[in-house]
Design a protein around this motif. Structure first.
Motif, PDB file in Angstrom:
ATOM      1  N   PHE A  73      35.300  37.934  56.137  1.00 55.41           N
ATOM      2  CA  PHE A  73      36.740  37.813  55.903  1.00 55.41           C
ATOM      3  C   PHE A  73      37.026  37.304  54.493  1.00 55.41           C
ATOM      4  O   PHE A  73      37.630  36.244  54.328  1.00 55.41           O
ATOM      5  CB  PHE A  73      37.371  36.871  56.940  1.00 55.41           C
ATOM      6  N   PRO A  74      36.632  38.055  53.479  1.00 57.00           N
ATOM      7  CA  PRO A  74      36.853  37.590  52.108  1.00 57.00           C
ATOM      8  C   PRO A  74      38.351  37.481  51.788  1.00 57.00           C
ATOM      9  O   PRO A  74      39.138  38.347  52.161  1.00 57.00           O
ATOM     10  CB  PRO A  74      36.177  38.658  51.249  1.00 57.00           C
ATOM     11  N   GLY A  75      38.707  36.390  51.126  1.00 56.46           N
ATOM     12  CA  GLY A  75      40.090  36.201  50.682  1.00 56.46           C
ATOM     13  C   GLY A  75      41.078  35.804  51.753  1.00 56.46           C
ATOM     14  O   GLY A  75      42.266  35.669  51.477  1.00 56.46           O
ATOM     15  N   GLU A  76      40.631  35.586  52.996  1.00 55.84           N
ATOM     16  CA  GLU A  76      41.550  35.224  54.080  1.00 55.84           C
ATOM     17  C   GLU A  76      41.344  33.778  54.494  1.00 55.84           C
ATOM     18  O   GLU A  76      40.214  33.304  54.565  1.00 55.84           O
ATOM     19  CB  GLU A  76      41.318  36.122  55.294  1.00 55.84           C
ATOM     20  N   ARG A  77      42.439  33.095  54.772  1.00 60.69           N
ATOM     21  CA  ARG A  77      42.348  31.740  55.327  1.00 60.69           C
ATOM     22  C   ARG A  77      42.029  31.874  56.813  1.00 60.69           C
ATOM     23  O   ARG A  77      42.677  32.631  57.532  1.00 60.69           O
ATOM     24  CB  ARG A  77      43.666  30.999  55.168  1.00 60.69           C
ATOM     25  N   LEU A  78      41.031  31.122  57.261  1.00 56.98           N
ATOM     26  CA  LEU A  78      40.623  31.149  58.665  1.00 56.98           C
ATOM     27  C   LEU A  78      40.869  29.777  59.272  1.00 56.98           C
ATOM     28  O   LEU A  78      40.463  28.759  58.716  1.00 56.98           O
ATOM     29  CB  LEU A  78      39.144  31.519  58.783  1.00 56.98           C
ATOM     30  N   CYS A 114      40.388  20.678  63.951  1.00 60.47           N
ATOM     31  CA  CYS A 114      40.679  22.028  63.476  1.00 60.47           C
ATOM     32  C   CYS A 114      39.827  22.308  62.243  1.00 60.47           C
ATOM     33  O   CYS A 114      39.814  21.527  61.295  1.00 60.47           O
ATOM     34  CB  CYS A 114      42.156  22.162  63.137  1.00 60.47           C
ATOM     35  N   LEU A 115      39.112  23.406  62.255  1.00 63.49           N
ATOM     36  CA  LEU A 115      38.313  23.843  61.121  1.00 63.49           C
ATOM     37  C   LEU A 115      39.137  24.845  60.317  1.00 63.49           C
ATOM     38  O   LEU A 115      39.690  25.788  60.884  1.00 63.49           O
ATOM     39  CB  LEU A 115      37.022  24.506  61.602  1.00 63.49           C
ATOM     40  N   VAL A 116      39.236  24.601  59.012  1.00 61.00           N
ATOM     41  CA  VAL A 116      39.989  25.502  58.141  1.00 61.00           C
ATOM     42  C   VAL A 116      39.053  25.977  57.037  1.00 61.00           C
ATOM     43  O   VAL A 116      38.418  25.169  56.364  1.00 61.00           O
ATOM     44  CB  VAL A 116      41.227  24.809  57.526  1.00 61.00           C
ATOM     45  N   LEU A 117      38.971  27.296  56.884  1.00 62.76           N
ATOM     46  CA  LEU A 117      38.185  27.905  55.811  1.00 62.76           C
ATOM     47  C   LEU A 117      39.164  28.491  54.807  1.00 62.76           C
ATOM     48  O   LEU A 117      39.852  29.471  55.099  1.00 62.76           O
ATOM     49  CB  LEU A 117      37.260  28.990  56.373  1.00 62.76           C
ATOM     50  N   GLU A 118      39.243  27.855  53.645  1.00 63.23           N
ATOM     51  CA  GLU A 118      40.154  28.297  52.579  1.00 63.23           C
ATOM     52  C   GLU A 118      39.390  29.203  51.614  1.00 63.23           C
ATOM     53  O   GLU A 118      38.310  28.837  51.152  1.00 63.23           O
ATOM     54  CB  GLU A 118      40.691  27.097  51.792  1.00 63.23           C
ATOM     55  N   PRO A 119      39.947  30.382  51.289  1.00 63.66           N
ATOM     56  CA  PRO A 119      39.249  31.280  50.366  1.00 63.66           C
ATOM     57  C   PRO A 119      39.155  30.706  48.953  1.00 63.66           C
ATOM     58  O   PRO A 119      40.086  30.064  48.477  1.00 63.66           O
ATOM     59  CB  PRO A 119      40.108  32.550  50.382  1.00 63.66           C
ATOM     60  N   ARG A 120      38.005  30.904  48.325  1.00 58.31           N
ATOM     61  CA  ARG A 120      37.792  30.493  46.929  1.00 58.31           C
ATOM     62  C   ARG A 120      38.088  31.676  46.026  1.00 58.31           C
ATOM     63  O   ARG A 120      37.912  32.825  46.415  1.00 58.31           O
ATOM     64  CB  ARG A 120      36.331  30.099  46.704  1.00 58.31           C
ATOM     65  N   ALA A 121      38.485  31.395  44.788  1.00 58.62           N
ATOM     66  CA  ALA A 121      38.801  32.449  43.816  1.00 58.62           C
ATOM     67  C   ALA A 121      37.587  33.334  43.538  1.00 58.62           C
ATOM     68  O   ALA A 121      37.706  34.547  43.431  1.00 58.62           O
ATOM     69  CB  ALA A 121      39.311  31.818  42.522  1.00 58.62           C
ATOM     70  N   GLY A 122      36.412  32.752  43.441  1.00 60.92           N
ATOM     71  CA  GLY A 122      35.204  33.519  43.120  1.00 60.92           C
ATOM     72  C   GLY A 122      34.517  34.109  44.328  1.00 60.92           C
ATOM     73  O   GLY A 122      33.419  34.653  44.223  1.00 60.92           O
ATOM     74  N   GLY A 123      35.114  34.009  45.492  1.00 63.63           N
ATOM     75  CA  GLY A 123      34.497  34.513  46.716  1.00 63.63           C
ATOM     76  C   GLY A 123      34.024  33.369  47.601  1.00 63.63           C
ATOM     77  O   GLY A 123      33.796  32.255  47.144  1.00 63.63           O
ATOM     78  N   GLY A 124      33.883  33.656  48.858  1.00 59.69           N
ATOM     79  CA  GLY A 124      33.480  32.633  49.811  1.00 59.69           C
ATOM     80  C   GLY A 124      34.653  31.767  50.240  1.00 59.69           C
ATOM     81  O   GLY A 124      35.806  32.062  49.924  1.00 59.69           O
ATOM     82  N   HIS A 125      34.346  30.723  50.965  1.00 63.03           N
ATOM     83  CA  HIS A 125      35.368  29.821  51.496  1.00 63.03           C
ATOM     84  C   HIS A 125      34.940  28.368  51.344  1.00 63.03           C
ATOM     85  O   HIS A 125      33.750  28.067  51.348  1.00 63.03           O
ATOM     86  CB  HIS A 125      35.599  30.087  52.992  1.00 63.03           C
ATOM     87  N   ASP A 126      35.917  27.480  51.240  1.00 62.24           N
ATOM     88  CA  ASP A 126      35.685  26.038  51.318  1.00 62.24           C
ATOM     89  C   ASP A 126      36.059  25.623  52.733  1.00 62.24           C
ATOM     90  O   ASP A 126      37.183  25.870  53.180  1.00 62.24           O
ATOM     91  CB  ASP A 126      36.552  25.281  50.314  1.00 62.24           C
TER      92      ASP A 126
END
Length: 180
Positions: A73-78, A114-126
């Protein structure tokens, strides 16, 4: 007549209490306590912060699982919630079982997380997990709140949880602002 303090701090006004608003216990006819009882209950609680907690056994696996999910899920907040306690009767809850996907990706078993995966500008998630922090002993949350540690047991602090889970942690009460 003795002065009573509400278990729910006022939201605004000159006498407004500082700090988070918490949910009062539902049982009992009175939802207020005397100033004397409140002052006494704020005393004598020892700090139980642990130093250097060991990471959970699953931490390495959950990190790999989050990386695999991130790649799909590149670029999407999960957003992956744990779920919350369901009240059965008054102040009695059903046994809690966190959402399987939440545990699979975080390793945490606590309610309201709650686990939140925020998209990073260079790809991947924080990845950040939002949890309920330790109960505040100063404002009465420790013993007045239905989720207070006096009633439900000691919770890990946010710092302890970060070390145990291998994730950034923040107070779950900040999550609505983060998701806006």
């Amino acid at each position: 007549m003795s002065e009573h303090h509400s278990s729910r701090p006022e939201a605004e006004g000159p006498g407004a209490a500082e700090g988070p608003v918490f949910t009062a216990r539902k049982n009992g006819q009175e939802q207020t306590v005397s100033a004397e009882l409140a002052a006494w209950m704020r005393t004598g609680w020892a700090d139980t912060e642990t130093s250097d907690p060991e990471p959970i056994e699953q931490a390495a696996y959950t990190a790999k699982r989050r990386a695999a999910l991130s790649a799909r899920f590149p670029g999407e907040r999960l957003v992956v919630p744990a779920g919350n306690l369901k009240t059965r009767s008054n102040d009695t809850e059903y046994p809690f079982r966190p959402s399987c996907d939440y545990v699979y990706l975080s390793g945490d078993h606590s309610d309201d997380g709650c686990l939140v995966l925020e998209p990073r500008a260079g790809g991947g998630h924080d990845a950040t997990v939002y949890l309920r922090p330790r109960s505040d002993r100063d404002n009465g949350e420790f013993w007045l709140d239905g989720h207070g540690e006096l009633w439900s047991g000691r919770r890990h602090s946010l710092a302890e949880s970060a070390q145990r889970l291998g994730l950034q942690t923040h107070d779950v009460r900040r999550l609505p602002d983060v998701l806006r």
